[in-house]
Motif scaffolding. Structure first.
Motif, PDB file in Angstrom:
ATOM      1  N   SER A 192     -16.595  99.000  15.661  1.00  0.00           N
ATOM      2  CA  SER A 192     -16.090  98.749  14.315  1.00  0.00           C
ATOM      3  C   SER A 192     -14.569  98.817  14.234  1.00  0.00           C
ATOM      4  O   SER A 192     -13.961  98.222  13.342  1.00  0.00           O
ATOM      5  CB  SER A 192     -16.695  99.769  13.341  1.00  0.00           C
ATOM      6  N   THR A 193     -13.935  99.520  15.165  1.00  0.00           N
ATOM      7  CA  THR A 193     -12.478  99.631  15.144  1.00  0.00           C
ATOM      8  C   THR A 193     -11.791  98.310  15.454  1.00  0.00           C
ATOM      9  O   THR A 193     -10.616  98.145  15.158  1.00  0.00           O
ATOM     10  CB  THR A 193     -12.021 100.688  16.152  1.00  0.00           C
ATOM     11  N   GLY A 196     -10.617  96.916  12.142  1.00  0.00           N
ATOM     12  CA  GLY A 196     -10.199  98.040  11.327  1.00  0.00           C
ATOM     13  C   GLY A 196      -9.167  97.709  10.264  1.00  0.00           C
ATOM     14  O   GLY A 196      -8.960  98.504   9.352  1.00  0.00           O
TER      15      GLY A 196
END
Length: 198
Positions: A192-193, A196
């Protein structure tokens, strides 16, 4: 132990030599159970693997084939439908406009709402913010068209980065990007980063 007697009261040196010979013959790969079977098949001695394990511990013998499962199998990294172009922020200069897009949800007064928006990473500004009760391709399409009206003309070699949501893998989304000459970029799976900014 208080009486000063040795912990191992009985030590059969000949039995240990048979264990050691079987261990060396196997290329130092046999464990206690395999050595017990090997000695039994050769007719040398009948012994339990627990007794052989005690001799292993006494002489600090260990096999050389213990490999952790994690190190044994190298799992390939899961990638998205499109390549991740935004791995290094220092290379953003080679792209024109760089956007990051995502969908978020929020519950308000007992109802669930979904919001989609396009964040311009270089300008640090959100375009095409749309909120609806339904999540899906129509939400992304409305947000995208609103973003194009608000933003204007895209620079050449512009990129739109997203996660691996089904809305961003849809064929209509790809057609819209192709119409405006935008390059799709996608995060790695379970990372998910990578998206971000939004």
């Amino acid at each position: 132990m208080k009486q000063g007697k040795p912990r191992v009261r009985y030590y059969d040196h000949d039995f240990y030599l048979n264990i050691e010979q079987s261990f060396i013959d196997s290329g130092k790969t046999y464990g206690c159970k395999r050595i017990a079977i090997d000695l039994l098949t050769k007719g040398i001695a009948k012994s339990s693997h627990k007794k052989i394990l005690r001799y292993f511990k006494m002489r600090s013998i260990s096999t050389n084939n213990h490999v952790k499962w994690k190190n044994k199998v190298a799992k390939p990294e899961k990638v998205g439908k499109y390549p991740n172009l935004l791995t290094d922020p220092e290379n953003f200069d080679k792209y024109g406009d760089v956007f990051s897009v995502d969908i978020t949800e929020k519950e308000f007064n007992g109802e669930r709402y979904y919001t989609c928006g396009f964040y311009h990473i270089k300008m640090k500004k959100i375009f095409g913010l749309v909120t609806e009760k339904n999540k899906g391709n129509q939400l992304v399409e409305k947000s995208f068209l609103k973003m194009t009206d608000e933003f204007g003309v895209f620079l050449p070699n512009s990129v739109i980065h997203s996660d691996n949501g089904s809305e961003f893998k849809a064929y209509n989304y790809k057609l819209m990007l192709m119409y405006f000459n935008l390059i799709p970029s996608m995060s790695r799976i379970a990372k998910s980063t990578d998206n971000g900014w939004i």
